[in-house]
Motif scaffolding. Sequence first.
Motif, short mmCIF file in Angstrom:
data_model
loop_
_atom_site.label_atom_id
_atom_site.label_comp_id
_atom_site.label_asym_id
_atom_site.label_seq_id
_atom_site.Cartn_x
_atom_site.Cartn_y
_atom_site.Cartn_z
N MET A 128 40.49 38.46 41.78
CA MET A 128 41.50 39.13 40.99
C MET A 128 41.09 40.59 40.79
O MET A 128 40.05 40.86 40.24
CB MET A 128 41.62 38.40 39.64
CG MET A 128 42.72 38.91 38.76
SD MET A 128 42.82 37.82 37.31
CE MET A 128 44.54 37.98 37.00
N LYS A 129 41.93 41.50 41.23
CA LYS A 129 41.56 42.91 41.25
C LYS A 129 42.22 43.70 40.12
O LYS A 129 42.76 44.75 40.33
CB LYS A 129 41.95 43.52 42.59
CG LYS A 129 41.14 43.01 43.74
CD LYS A 129 39.98 43.92 43.98
CE LYS A 129 39.25 43.46 45.21
NZ LYS A 129 37.90 43.78 45.27
N ASN A 130 42.22 43.16 38.91
CA ASN A 130 42.82 43.91 37.82
C ASN A 130 41.76 44.70 37.08
O ASN A 130 40.58 44.41 37.19
CB ASN A 130 43.56 42.98 36.85
CG ASN A 130 42.64 41.95 36.23
OD1 ASN A 130 41.59 42.30 35.69
ND2 ASN A 130 43.01 40.70 36.31
N LYS A 131 42.19 45.69 36.36
CA LYS A 131 41.26 46.40 35.48
C LYS A 131 41.89 46.47 34.09
O LYS A 131 41.87 47.49 33.42
CB LYS A 131 40.99 47.82 36.02
CG LYS A 131 39.84 47.85 37.00
CD LYS A 131 38.56 47.38 36.36
CE LYS A 131 37.43 47.31 37.34
NZ LYS A 131 36.24 46.70 36.84
N ASN A 132 42.49 45.34 33.70
CA ASN A 132 43.06 45.28 32.37
C ASN A 132 41.96 45.44 31.33
O ASN A 132 40.89 44.86 31.47
CB ASN A 132 43.77 43.94 32.15
CG ASN A 132 45.05 43.82 32.94
OD1 ASN A 132 45.38 44.69 33.74
ND2 ASN A 132 45.77 42.75 32.73
N LYS A 133 42.27 46.21 30.28
CA LYS A 133 41.32 46.42 29.20
C LYS A 133 41.53 45.38 28.11
O LYS A 133 42.66 45.16 27.67
CB LYS A 133 41.50 47.81 28.58
CG LYS A 133 40.95 48.92 29.41
CD LYS A 133 40.95 50.23 28.66
CE LYS A 133 42.34 50.82 28.65
NZ LYS A 133 42.37 52.18 28.09
N ILE A 134 40.44 44.76 27.71
CA ILE A 134 40.48 43.75 26.65
C ILE A 134 39.52 44.17 25.54
O ILE A 134 38.35 44.43 25.80
CB ILE A 134 40.07 42.36 27.19
CG1 ILE A 134 41.03 41.91 28.29
CG2 ILE A 134 40.02 41.35 26.05
CD1 ILE A 134 40.63 40.60 28.95
N VAL A 135 40.03 44.21 24.31
CA VAL A 135 39.16 44.40 23.15
C VAL A 135 38.74 43.01 22.70
O VAL A 135 39.59 42.13 22.48
CB VAL A 135 39.89 45.13 21.99
CG1 VAL A 135 39.07 45.05 20.71
CG2 VAL A 135 40.13 46.59 22.37
#
Length: 122
Positions: free
Chosen positions: A1-8
């Motif tokens: 999975m090539k996402n760069k979603n930001k998670i706090v």
Amino acid sequence: MKNKNKIVLAEDNSVLSLLLKSRLEKEGFKMLMAKNGKEAIEFIENENPDLILTDIMMDYMTGLEVVSHVRNQLNSKTPILVFSSSGQEDMVLRAFNLGANDFMCKPLSLSELLIRVKRMLL
């Protein structure tokens, strides 16, 4: 999975925090780690994350206060998953009434958490 979603991730248990960070980074997520609700709010306001994961019982500001702040002060629709070792019905209902999108009881299943995270980010 090539996402760069930001998670706090707001979690005051350092062992659990590192475990979640490691697993979610392995899946390609960018993790912003907060040790308490106050730090979580700072990340949320400055980084505009794609998802918020928060424990309920933390110092300075609870996860419920984080949810309330995100929904009421920031008017943000960012998905929020809350978790707690106290899976009492009133706590779960309060989280949902404040605007949480999902709730998990501790101990967390990493596989289940990962599925929920991916679903919330679709």
